[in-house]
Scaffold this active site. Structure first.
Site, PDB file in Angstrom:
ATOM      1  N   GLU A 260      -7.413 -10.366  10.978  1.00 36.24           N
ATOM      2  CA  GLU A 260      -7.367  -9.602  12.141  1.00 36.24           C
ATOM      3  C   GLU A 260      -7.746  -8.140  11.638  1.00 36.24           C
ATOM      4  OE1 GLU A 260      -6.016  -9.928  15.205  1.00 36.24           O
ATOM      5  OE2 GLU A 260      -5.359 -12.104  14.704  1.00 36.24           O
ATOM      6  N   CYS A 297      -4.232  -0.514  15.417  1.00 34.40           N
ATOM      7  CA  CYS A 297      -5.597  -1.362  15.412  1.00 34.40           C
ATOM      8  C   CYS A 297      -6.071  -1.569  16.781  1.00 34.40           C
ATOM      9  CB  CYS A 297      -5.462  -2.611  14.740  1.00 34.40           C
ATOM     10  SG  CYS A 297      -3.949  -3.595  15.367  1.00 34.40           S
TER      11      CYS A 297
HETATM   12  P1  NAP Z   1      -7.111  -2.620   3.889  1.00 36.07           P
HETATM   13  O1  NAP Z   1      -7.442  -1.435   3.128  1.00 36.07           O
HETATM   14  O2  NAP Z   1      -8.132  -3.381   4.194  1.00 36.07           O
HETATM   15  O3  NAP Z   1      -5.823  -3.090   3.122  1.00 36.07           O
HETATM   16  C1  NAP Z   1      -5.157  -4.310   3.730  1.00 36.07           C
HETATM   17  C2  NAP Z   1      -4.413  -4.935   2.842  1.00 36.07           C
HETATM   18  O4  NAP Z   1      -5.308  -5.764   2.267  1.00 36.07           O
HETATM   19  C3  NAP Z   1      -3.555  -4.301   1.994  1.00 36.07           C
HETATM   20  O5  NAP Z   1      -2.173  -5.066   1.732  1.00 36.07           O
HETATM   21  C4  NAP Z   1      -4.225  -4.254   0.585  1.00 36.07           C
HETATM   22  O6  NAP Z   1      -3.464  -4.224  -0.454  1.00 36.07           O
HETATM   23  C5  NAP Z   1      -5.066  -5.608   0.759  1.00 36.07           C
HETATM   24  N1  NAP Z   1      -6.217  -5.682  -0.286  1.00 36.07           N
HETATM   25  C6  NAP Z   1      -6.972  -4.924  -0.513  1.00 36.07           C
HETATM   26  N2  NAP Z   1      -7.957  -5.324  -1.439  1.00 36.07           N
HETATM   27  C7  NAP Z   1      -7.723  -6.863  -1.537  1.00 36.07           C
HETATM   28  C8  NAP Z   1      -8.317  -7.691  -2.050  1.00 36.07           C
HETATM   29  N3  NAP Z   1      -9.420  -7.411  -2.916  1.00 36.07           N
HETATM   30  N4  NAP Z   1      -7.623  -9.066  -1.931  1.00 36.07           N
HETATM   31  C9  NAP Z   1      -6.363  -9.061  -1.279  1.00 36.07           C
HETATM   32  N5  NAP Z   1      -6.122  -8.281  -0.619  1.00 36.07           N
HETATM   33  C10 NAP Z   1      -6.515  -6.905  -0.875  1.00 36.07           C
HETATM   34  O7  NAP Z   1      -6.412  -1.866   5.256  1.00 36.07           O
HETATM   35  P2  NAP Z   1      -5.565  -0.797   5.484  1.00 36.07           P
HETATM   36  O8  NAP Z   1      -6.181   0.416   5.185  1.00 36.07           O
HETATM   37  O9  NAP Z   1      -4.380  -1.281   4.970  1.00 36.07           O
HETATM   38  O10 NAP Z   1      -5.415  -1.078   7.188  1.00 36.07           O
HETATM   39  C11 NAP Z   1      -6.412  -0.436   8.152  1.00 36.07           C
HETATM   40  C12 NAP Z   1      -7.182  -1.203   8.932  1.00 36.07           C
HETATM   41  O11 NAP Z   1      -6.586  -2.310   9.253  1.00 36.07           O
HETATM   42  C13 NAP Z   1      -7.858  -0.845   9.965  1.00 36.07           C
HETATM   43  O12 NAP Z   1      -9.122  -0.810   9.983  1.00 36.07           O
HETATM   44  C14 NAP Z   1      -7.115  -1.356  11.346  1.00 36.07           C
HETATM   45  O13 NAP Z   1      -8.067  -1.434  12.217  1.00 36.07           O
HETATM   46  C15 NAP Z   1      -6.902  -2.662  10.535  1.00 36.07           C
HETATM   47  N6  NAP Z   1      -5.720  -3.204  11.234  1.00 36.07           N
HETATM   48  C16 NAP Z   1      -6.052  -4.308  12.089  1.00 36.07           C
HETATM   49  C17 NAP Z   1      -4.788  -5.011  12.785  1.00 36.07           C
HETATM   50  C18 NAP Z   1      -5.175  -6.193  13.660  1.00 36.07           C
HETATM   51  O14 NAP Z   1      -4.354  -6.728  14.323  1.00 36.07           O
HETATM   52  N7  NAP Z   1      -6.354  -6.497  14.047  1.00 36.07           N
HETATM   53  C19 NAP Z   1      -3.669  -4.198  12.812  1.00 36.07           C
HETATM   54  C20 NAP Z   1      -3.328  -3.455  11.964  1.00 36.07           C
HETATM   55  C21 NAP Z   1      -4.512  -2.651  11.262  1.00 36.07           C
HETATM   56  P3  NAP Z   1      -3.129  -2.622  -0.984  1.00 36.07           P
HETATM   57  O15 NAP Z   1      -2.746  -1.960  -0.137  1.00 36.07           O
HETATM   58  O16 NAP Z   1      -2.525  -2.916  -2.160  1.00 36.07           O
HETATM   59  O17 NAP Z   1      -4.550  -2.254  -1.401  1.00 36.07           O
END
Ligand code: NAP
Length: 524
Positions: A260, A297
């Site tokens: 997602e 999102c």
């Molecule tokens: P992110 O930076 O991609 O992080 C998401 C999750 O992934 C965090 O728990 C992060 O952990 C983890 N992560 C980071 N690097 C990783 C790796 N190499 N391996 C495994 N896990 C890893 O995203 P975000 O900034 O938290 O969220 C914002 C984004 O989420 C926006 O683009 C939004 O559109 C999207 N979103 C989508 C939905 C949907 O349902 N489609 C819902 C909500 C948000 P750490 O925090 O510990 O780095």
């Protein structure tokens, strides 16, 4: 909460464990105070996953769907009993207003309650029947059925920062009902709430041991430790999603992954929309821009309007945004708080800057707003920012850039065909909403926009005051979008269970198949 930063612990292999040092400081985005720290350094994730597979999985699979549904209801009860402290945490760590906090906290509790209700009628069954028996040869006694059986691994849930509660429970509810133990990893920057909720649920002993684990801190070697029995449900940015999908262990073991990701969602005002439809449209765009400071999102990012109404739409939205009071969400008069961190503030300003190369900034922009009593060098505020593209035919950043903050851009269109083509330039989105009165237009919108969306909300005046909202994800409905949004599928009632089950054809005598059928819950 004490003043000293609290190191968050992880609940792994049946005990609370602390990672070494500090990987992330969790801050209050209003004052910049450090609230807690997170680290997963040195934690044994292989052992944690083994524990889930060997202890939590068998315990859950020994229960019927109805009994698992009761566990999910019990989680909801624990959270309801502790709700007041969760709100304070959401305000402190995520900069939520009370309404924002409710969307996250009550959204999570509501989804748990929904799956508790949905699972009850599945009764004593422990697996699912997908279709009626099919005959395979002349012999009537030899046929096949399709069953869905619980997978034997762990559901690894990697969540985004913007919904520390809803993101945790909307995934966990479905996995637990499916009989699959969960290892949840909240985003580090806002993990305070998820940590507290899981602590309460574990302390209440409402789940079998090993059914729920929590990893606070970075993912470390988590992706190296999953096996083909496990599944990963990820929510976050498309960059991280592609890192997960390309990870050598994920590829080598064929790990099932649900994504997602980002989405540049649209709202479309139909040609010739009535004043009532127009009002519903501007009200929803204004609300979507500012709820959770635009950090949903599903939030509306692109606002498509007939070119001859672009001025009035801009005026109506500016009038709505002017009424939004920014500030410390602890103050009840405040309608919008900050984004969650200064890094997110910087990312939002960068995105606004990119779109502004091809658009006029009508309000807001790339500098922190001045707010009485708040230090702009420590806080993470972004003003509600409305832009309007200057040359629709040649603008591209508006379709490619997800500004994860209180920002939307008006895109004037000249014809219905142009509007549909422009919306699709989002490259695959979670949701679009369409506002008008003409049912034939809605039908054409479904055909034209449907392929690039996971959900369409059709608003005509009769439902203007009763619909659940463009950005609110209802557990009854499919959640996930094609293309850039990740091709994911979550929720959607019982459909969500499929991800955590293996679908298989079982061929055999009708005597054997009938006995199996009697033990399964028929999905059709
Ligand atoms: P992110 O930076 O991609 O992080 C998401 C999750 O992934 C965090 O728990 C992060 O952990 C983890 N992560 C980071 N690097 C990783 C790796 N190499 N391996 C495994 N896990 C890893 O995203 P975000 O900034 O938290 O969220 C914002 C984004 O989420 C926006 O683009 C939004 O559109 C999207 N979103 C989508 C939905 C949907 O349902 N489609 C819902 C909500 C948000 P750490 O925090 O510990 O780095």
């Amino acid at each position: 909460m004490s003043d000293a930063p609290q190191p968050l612990e992880s609940y792994l292999a049946g005990s609370w464990r602390r990672g070494a040092g500090v990987e992330t400081e969790l801050t209050d985005p209003v004052h910049g105070t450090i609230l807690a720290t997170a680290s997963a350094k040195g934690l044994d994730l292989k052992d944690a996953l083994d524990h889930g597979r060997k202890t939590g999985g068998p315990a859950l699979r020994a229960l019927s769907f109805a009994d698992r549904a009761k566990l999910i209801g019990a989680i909801a009860d624990v959270l309801i009993a502790n709700r007041p402290k969760y709100e304070a945490m959401a305000i402190a760590n995520s900069g939520n207003t009370k309404i924002d906090a409710a969307i996250d906290i009550d959204g999570g509790i509501g989804t748990l309650k929904y799956y508790a209700r949905l699972g009850g009628p599945l009764g004593a069954a422990t697996f699912l029947l997908d279709e009626k028996p099919v005959r395979l040869s002349k012999a009537e006694n030899f046929q096949a059925i399709h069953l869905l059986v619980s997978r034997h691994g762990v559901a690894v849930h990697i969540n985004a920062f913007n919904f520390p509660s809803w993101g945790l429970w909307e995934k966990a509810a479905v996995a637990l009902l499916a009989g699959v133990p969960v290892l949840a990893k909240p985003a580090s920057s806002t993990a305070l709430l998820a940590h507290e909720m899981v602590r309460d649920v574990i302390a209440a002993k409402v789940l079998p041991e090993g059914a729920l684990s929590l990893l606070c801190g970075s993912a470390g070697d988590l992706l190296d430790q999953v096996t083909g029995d496990d599944v990963i449900a990820f929510t976050g940015s498309s960059e991280t999603a592609s890192r997960i999908l390309r990870h050598p262990n994920i590829l080598a073991r064929g790990v099932r992954v649900n994504i997602e990701a980002d989405s540049v969602n649209a709202a479309l005002l139909a040609p010739g929309a009535s004043e009532a439809a127009f009002d519903a449209f501007t009200k929803e765009v204004g609300r979507e821009m500012t709820v959770k400071a635009g950090q949903k999102c599903t939030a509306i990012r692109r606002v498509f309007v007939p070119a001859d109404r672009a001025d009035v739409v801009a005026d109506a939205l500016l009038a709505r945004l002017k009424k939004v009071t920014l500030g410390d969400p602890r103050n009840d008069a405040v309608r919008m708080g900050p984004v969650v961190t200064r890094a997110q503030q910087a990312a939002a300003f960068e995105g606004i800057g990119k779109i502004a190369m091809e658009a006029q900034v009508l309000t807001g922009g790339t500098t922190a707003p001045a707010i009485d009593g708040i230090n702009p060098a420590k806080s993470a505020f972004v003003a509600p920012t409305l832009m309007r593209v200057t040359d629709t035919a040649n603008a591209s950043a508006v379709h490619d850039t997800e500004v994860f903050g209180p920002c939307a851009t008006i895109v004037p269109y000249k014809s219905e065909a142009e509007a549909f083509a422009l919306v699709a330039r989002g490259g695959g989105s979670l949701v679009a909403s369409v506002y008008g009165d003409d049912h034939a237009f809605f039908a054409r919108a479904v055909a034209e926009l449907g392929p690039s969306h996971g959900r369409l909300l059709m608003v005509e005046p009769s439902i203007a005051d009763v619909h659940t909202g463009h950005g609110i994800v209802m557990p009854q409905c499919h959640h996930g979008g094609p293309g850039r949004a990740g091709n994911g599928e979550e929720l959607g009632g019982l459909h969500g269970l499929r991800f955590y089950h293996q679908r298989l054809a079982v061929q055999g005598s009708m005597d054997v198949l009938s006995e199996l059928q009697a033990k399964a819950y028929a999905l059709h």
